[in-house]
Motif scaffolding. Sequence first.
Motif, PDB file in Angstrom:
ATOM      1  N   PRO A 127       0.863  -1.136   0.067  1.00  0.00           N
ATOM      2  CA  PRO A 127       0.074   0.056  -0.006  1.00  0.00           C
ATOM      3  C   PRO A 127       0.885   1.175  -0.044  1.00  0.00           C
ATOM      4  CG  PRO A 127       0.122  -0.907   2.310  1.00  0.00           C
ATOM      5  CD  PRO A 127       0.716  -1.764   1.424  1.00  0.00           C
ATOM      6  N   LEU A 128       0.291   2.449  -0.259  1.00  0.00           N
ATOM      7  CA  LEU A 128       0.856   3.483  -0.365  1.00  0.00           C
ATOM      8  C   LEU A 128       1.316   3.801   0.970  1.00  0.00           C
ATOM      9  CD1 LEU A 128      -1.298   5.880  -2.722  1.00  0.00           C
ATOM     10  CD2 LEU A 128       0.950   4.982  -3.313  1.00  0.00           C
ATOM     11  N   GLY A 129       2.580   4.205   1.153  1.00  0.00           N
ATOM     12  CA  GLY A 129       3.159   4.487   2.560  1.00  0.00           C
ATOM     13  C   GLY A 129       3.492   3.321   3.152  1.00  0.00           C
ATOM     14  N   GLY A 130       3.432   2.314   2.712  1.00  0.00           N
ATOM     15  CA  GLY A 130       3.651   0.988   3.278  1.00  0.00           C
ATOM     16  C   GLY A 130       5.139   0.738   3.740  1.00  0.00           C
ATOM     17  N   ARG A 131       5.332   0.021   4.828  1.00  0.00           N
ATOM     18  CA  ARG A 131       6.586  -0.381   5.123  1.00  0.00           C
ATOM     19  C   ARG A 131       6.597  -1.891   5.307  1.00  0.00           C
ATOM     20  NH1 ARG A 131       9.482   2.117  10.648  1.00  0.00           N
ATOM     21  NH2 ARG A 131      11.403   0.695  10.528  1.00  0.00           N
ATOM     22  N   PHE A 132       7.995  -2.590   4.869  1.00  0.00           N
ATOM     23  CA  PHE A 132       8.059  -3.874   4.566  1.00  0.00           C
ATOM     24  C   PHE A 132       9.334  -4.466   4.636  1.00  0.00           C
ATOM     25  CE2 PHE A 132       7.597  -1.837   0.621  1.00  0.00           C
ATOM     26  CZ  PHE A 132       8.430  -2.431  -0.245  1.00  0.00           C
ATOM     27  N   ALA A 133       9.309  -5.710   4.825  1.00  0.00           N
ATOM     28  CA  ALA A 133      10.761  -6.356   4.863  1.00  0.00           C
ATOM     29  C   ALA A 133      11.153  -7.025   3.516  1.00  0.00           C
ATOM     30  CB  ALA A 133      10.994  -7.307   6.013  1.00  0.00           C
TER      31      ALA A 133
END
Length: 163
Positions: A127-133
């Motif tokens: 998603p927009l603004g998402g943070r993930f590894a």
Amino acid sequence: MMAAPGQLVFAPLGGVGEIGMNLSVYGLGDPFRRQWLIVDVGVSFAAEEHLPGVDLIFPDIRYLVEERRNLAGIVLTHAHEDHFGALFDLWPQLRVPVYATPFTAALIEAKRQSEPGAPEIEVKIVPLGGRFAVGPFDVELVSMAHSIPESNALIIRTPHGNV
């Protein structure tokens, strides 16, 4: 404070000093066990007179093919051809997870359907603004104004700092 393990390295394999063919890699770890994050897989459009008959130019990924077992994934910043246009041609040599926003993922699928023989690539939608590894990398999308929807810069967090 404990020292961060290994090194953080950066290598642009395309898109520097030119418009197009964007592909950068970030490496994390010691030289013998380094994990790599690919950012963008774009093409360049040949317009130079010294390249007659050439339409597209792809980044040279020979090193990444050799390092395939150490590739964590590909993150696409947006859906311009100079950032994702080489995906169908180069991904079969890499076969790693691909991360993109919903709009970029939809354009990838539309392009795949219009190109006979294009590989089916599972795109992990962020998603927009998402943070993930992605492997050892902590990636955050930062929305940017650009000429196409859902364009992003990235914050890549590592033990060595942020890029």
